[in-house]
Design an enzyme around this catalytic site. Structure first.
Site, PDB file in Angstrom:
ATOM      1  N   ARG A 190       0.535  -1.441   0.289  1.00 55.30           N
ATOM      2  CA  ARG A 190      -0.175   0.056  -0.243  1.00 55.30           C
ATOM      3  C   ARG A 190       1.004   1.433  -0.050  1.00 55.30           C
ATOM      4  O   ARG A 190       0.189   2.266  -0.676  1.00 55.30           O
ATOM      5  CB  ARG A 190      -0.610   0.074   1.038  1.00 55.30           C
ATOM      6  N   PRO A 206      10.058  -3.307   7.943  1.00 52.51           N
ATOM      7  CA  PRO A 206       8.868  -4.504   8.407  1.00 52.51           C
ATOM      8  C   PRO A 206       8.997  -4.229  10.277  1.00 52.51           C
ATOM      9  O   PRO A 206       9.855  -3.903  11.163  1.00 52.51           O
ATOM     10  CB  PRO A 206       9.055  -5.053   7.543  1.00 52.51           C
ATOM     11  N   GLU A 208       9.598  -6.058  13.428  1.00 48.88           N
ATOM     12  CA  GLU A 208      10.619  -7.409  14.015  1.00 48.88           C
ATOM     13  C   GLU A 208       9.844  -8.466  14.228  1.00 48.88           C
ATOM     14  O   GLU A 208      10.588  -9.535  14.052  1.00 48.88           O
ATOM     15  CB  GLU A 208      10.544  -7.009  15.558  1.00 48.88           C
ATOM     16  N   GLY A 261       0.867   1.970  12.579  1.00 49.37           N
ATOM     17  CA  GLY A 261       1.596   1.267  13.727  1.00 49.37           C
ATOM     18  C   GLY A 261       0.456   2.638  15.439  1.00 49.37           C
ATOM     19  O   GLY A 261       0.086   2.654  14.741  1.00 49.37           O
ATOM     20  N   GLY A 266       3.950   6.536  16.094  1.00 52.70           N
ATOM     21  CA  GLY A 266       3.403   7.829  15.366  1.00 52.70           C
ATOM     22  C   GLY A 266       3.493   8.959  15.857  1.00 52.70           C
ATOM     23  O   GLY A 266       4.218  10.110  14.800  1.00 52.70           O
ATOM     24  N   GLU A 283      -1.347   6.547   9.402  1.00 50.18           N
ATOM     25  CA  GLU A 283      -1.888   5.268   9.956  1.00 50.18           C
ATOM     26  C   GLU A 283      -1.653   4.912  10.935  1.00 50.18           C
ATOM     27  O   GLU A 283      -1.459   3.882  11.598  1.00 50.18           O
ATOM     28  CB  GLU A 283      -2.249   4.481   9.279  1.00 50.18           C
ATOM     29  N   CYS A 317      -6.810  -2.822  13.109  1.00 55.31           N
ATOM     30  CA  CYS A 317      -6.643  -1.625  13.295  1.00 55.31           C
ATOM     31  C   CYS A 317      -7.488  -1.136  13.099  1.00 55.31           C
ATOM     32  O   CYS A 317      -8.824   0.104  13.721  1.00 55.31           O
ATOM     33  CB  CYS A 317      -5.848  -0.083  13.162  1.00 55.31           C
ATOM     34  N   GLU A 415      -8.496   1.142  22.648  1.00 54.35           N
ATOM     35  CA  GLU A 415      -8.406  -0.851  21.577  1.00 54.35           C
ATOM     36  C   GLU A 415      -7.345  -1.885  21.658  1.00 54.35           C
ATOM     37  O   GLU A 415      -6.569  -1.369  22.173  1.00 54.35           O
ATOM     38  CB  GLU A 415      -7.472   0.235  20.418  1.00 54.35           C
TER      39      GLU A 415
HETATM   40  P1  ADP Z   1       2.743  -2.444  18.010  1.00 56.99           P
HETATM   41  O1  ADP Z   1       2.841  -2.028  19.408  1.00 56.99           O
HETATM   42  O2  ADP Z   1       1.766  -2.529  17.391  1.00 56.99           O
HETATM   43  O3  ADP Z   1       3.955  -3.461  17.701  1.00 56.99           O
HETATM   44  P2  ADP Z   1       4.505   0.385  16.692  1.00 56.99           P
HETATM   45  O4  ADP Z   1       4.213   1.303  16.940  1.00 56.99           O
HETATM   46  O5  ADP Z   1       5.187  -0.567  18.348  1.00 56.99           O
HETATM   47  O6  ADP Z   1       2.701  -1.131  16.739  1.00 56.99           O
HETATM   48  O7  ADP Z   1       4.705  -0.908  15.589  1.00 56.99           O
HETATM   49  C1  ADP Z   1       5.657  -0.500  14.032  1.00 56.99           C
HETATM   50  C2  ADP Z   1       6.331  -0.222  13.801  1.00 56.99           C
HETATM   51  O8  ADP Z   1       6.526   0.870  14.270  1.00 56.99           O
HETATM   52  C3  ADP Z   1       6.743  -1.349  13.449  1.00 56.99           C
HETATM   53  O9  ADP Z   1       7.720  -1.631  12.371  1.00 56.99           O
HETATM   54  C4  ADP Z   1       7.688  -0.977  14.544  1.00 56.99           C
HETATM   55  O10 ADP Z   1       8.899  -1.528  14.876  1.00 56.99           O
HETATM   56  C5  ADP Z   1       8.244   0.302  14.317  1.00 56.99           C
HETATM   57  N1  ADP Z   1       9.140   0.837  15.628  1.00 56.99           N
HETATM   58  C6  ADP Z   1       8.713   0.334  17.112  1.00 56.99           C
HETATM   59  N2  ADP Z   1       9.119   1.806  17.997  1.00 56.99           N
HETATM   60  C7  ADP Z   1       9.396   2.614  16.642  1.00 56.99           C
HETATM   61  C8  ADP Z   1      10.544   4.017  17.249  1.00 56.99           C
HETATM   62  N3  ADP Z   1      10.471   4.481  18.543  1.00 56.99           N
HETATM   63  N4  ADP Z   1      11.001   4.223  15.344  1.00 56.99           N
HETATM   64  C9  ADP Z   1      11.003   4.213  14.893  1.00 56.99           C
HETATM   65  N5  ADP Z   1       9.822   2.879  14.594  1.00 56.99           N
HETATM   66  C10 ADP Z   1       9.393   2.200  15.229  1.00 56.99           C
END
Ligand code: ADP
Length: 513
Positions: A190, A206, A208, A261, A266, A283, A317, A415
């Site tokens: 997307r 992506p 982890e 995420g 965000g 998003e 979501c 949520e």
């Molecule tokens: P969830 O809590 O559902 O895992 P996250 O927002 O933590 O949602 O994760 C969504 C994406 O954001 C993942 O690819 C994760 O690795 C990334 N992510 C998490 N923390 C950070 C950060 N501090 N900076 C950039 N990306 C991040």
């Protein structure tokens, strides 16, 4: 299996289980798509540090693969590669980009089954759902292959006879694409489909838990002939992610960041981007109201409920989250959903036949769901079904119904992102709207009524970016996906999905006589 037949009876229970597991995941292990490297500047690479991290199958906790645990040094290399590639990719024609996106789409279609199995192995979702995600994910590449050719400019009416005014659209630059684990395939296509169509290059980071789908998809992008540096993938463990996120949101060679995420991450990335005045697409989370009016057709509503709530075990979501049911149909509808949840949900390993409800993604997600359920019960909610981790153990959670929820009940306030149905009875339309809108996020909402005026009235007033009206499945490449309030900024999919990847340049032709 024939080799096994003779000695099968002599094997112990554990040996039999091991053999079954091996057979089940053979398709995943053997396929050429199972790479354990990242991809930068057209090269398959390890982390500069040499470190790796394991990817686990949430259905059984076993390690499926080990992928590079990259850090900011690797991220900077990826940014440099994408920036270098942008200098030529920006000058390709829309038609050339469209052809490459179409080739990538075709390869995704050809490899749909192996990609689906890989997706189930790393994300835990039932295989039928993974196949659905593959179709959905690929459709963005097809859509943006078509849209690439329609990123048109404008000629506007000049206020002066001596001037003509034209707007052209140009690619914004290098895009950072940070994606979540719940749709490891579709969240990438997307974003990457739109970015490439517009003439941007990108770095994909992506989640982890699910890097393997990203790696496999980019393998296909390479096979499709997408030039080195145009698409890059940087993988990292939770520990290294913040450092990579900093590079991807602050580097001066990055022009756009698109993130899907959680709201806290965000917000952090938005703050980082603000310093460099970068374009952002966010998003973030939702907390979708699912409103069932007395005028609803309950059979249609039940089907919509099952798909809107239990896709990916509620880890979506746009999953229905706050269920508001009008008093006239309350008892009947609650009885219907309880019955459907008890009889139609088959919990287990998504790779097994007939399973339609997999595990949660990881332990912290399970702890969060269980914590919210317990806190909601302590706050006065009544548990009508489930309410605890599933007897299968591991990351499985019982399909759960909590009734008597109020706006302040934890599972309504936050949520839940799990298989939990929090319910509240209401009397009037105004009351339903007040509860639905008493929330600082607004991604999706659902309305069920056969009264057309009521559907319009409520849809106009509901504070969400998307609304399913007598429908539980609203996602499509053609749809403008996105939220209002703290659910995000911008839209993905549809023709609007390209907007954040392109800039308007105004040309003023003067001196015309
Ligand atoms: P969830 O809590 O559902 O895992 P996250 O927002 O933590 O949602 O994760 C969504 C994406 O954001 C993942 O690819 C994760 O690795 C990334 N992510 C998490 N923390 C950070 C950060 N501090 N900076 C950039 N990306 C991040």
């Amino acid at each position: 299996m024939s080799l096994l037949n003779s000695g099968w009876r002599t094997l112990s229970y554990h040996q039999k289980r091991l053999v079954r597991d091996l057979l089940k995941y053979q398709g995943v292990r053997n396929m050429s798509k199972m790479r354990e490297e990242a991809y930068i500047d057209g090269q398959w690479v390890s982390a500069k540090s040499g470190k790796t991290f394991p990817v686990l199958n949430p259905a059984n906790g076993k390690v499926i693969a080990n992928v590079p645990d990259m850090n900011e040094t690797d991220a900077e290399l990826a940014v440099d590669a994408a920036h270098k590639a942008f200098q030529t990719w920006r000058n390709t024609t829309a038609k050339e980009r469209s052809v490459l996106l179409r080739k990538w789409f075709n390869l995704m279609e050809e490899n749909q089954e192996s990609l689906s199995r890989l997706l189930t192995a790393e994300a835990g979702k039932p295989l039928a759902e993974s196949r659905g995600e593959l179709m959905y994910g690929s459709s963005f590449l097809e859509w943006f292959a078509e849209e690439a050719k329609r990123i048109n400019g404008e000629v506007v009416c000049s206020p002066a006879r001596s001037r003509e005014m034209i707007f052209i659209r140009q690619p914004a630059g290098v895009a950072s694409l940070i994606t979540p684990w719940n749709f490891p395939n579709a969240m990438i296509t997307r974003k990457a489909g739109a970015a490439l169509a517009a003439g941007c290059t990108c770095i994909i980071k992506p989640a982890e838990d699910t890097p393997l789908s990203a790696i496999a998809m980019v393998d296909l992008a390479e096979q499709a002939g997408i030039p080195p540096g145009v698409v890059n993938v940087v993988t990292s463990s939770r520990g290294n992610t913040p450092a990579i996120g900093r590079v991807l949101s602050t580097h001066n060679k990055i022009s756009v960041l698109s993130f899907t995420g959680s709201t806290p991450v965000g917000r952090l990335l938005y703050e980082n981007c603000a310093r460099g005045i970068k374009r952002v697409g966010l998003e973030l989370g939702g907390n979708a109201p699912f409103i069932v009016f007395n005028a609803a057709d309950l059979k249609t509503t039940l089907e919509a409920f099952m798909v809107a709530k239990f896709r990916n075990a509620g880890q979506t979501c746009i999953s229905g989250s706050r269920f508001l049911i009008q008093s006239g149909v309350y008892d009947e509808f609650v009885g219907m959903i309880k019955d459907a949840m008890e009889t139609r949900l088959v919990v287990g390993d998504g790779m097994d036949n007939g399973v339609n409800f997999g595990p949660l993604i990881n332990q912290s997600q399970l702890n969060k769901v269980d914590g919210l359920v317990k806190a909601s019960i302590a706050a006065g909610a009544e548990c009508l079904l489930g309410g605890k981790p599933h007897e299968l153990g591991g990351l499985f959670y019982e399909p759960t119904i909590l009734t008597n929820c109020a706006e302040t009940t934890p599972c309504f306030e936050e949520e839940i992102f799990g298989p939990v149905v929090g319910i509240r009875k209401f009397e009037t339309e105004e009351e339903a709207l007040q509860i639905a809108n008493s929330c600082d996020v607004g991604l999706a909402g659902y309305i069920f009524t056969q009264d057309v005026s009521q559907a319009w009235r409520v849809a106009r007033q509901l504070e969400t970016g998307m609304i399913g009206i007598n429908e539980g499945l609203i996602s499509a490449a053609e749809a403008a996906f996105g939220g209002v309030k703290q659910s995000g900024i911008g839209r993905e999919g549809s023709r609007h999905g390209i907007e954040e990847y392109s800039e308007i340049k105004y040309l003023c032709f003067g001196g015309i006589n």
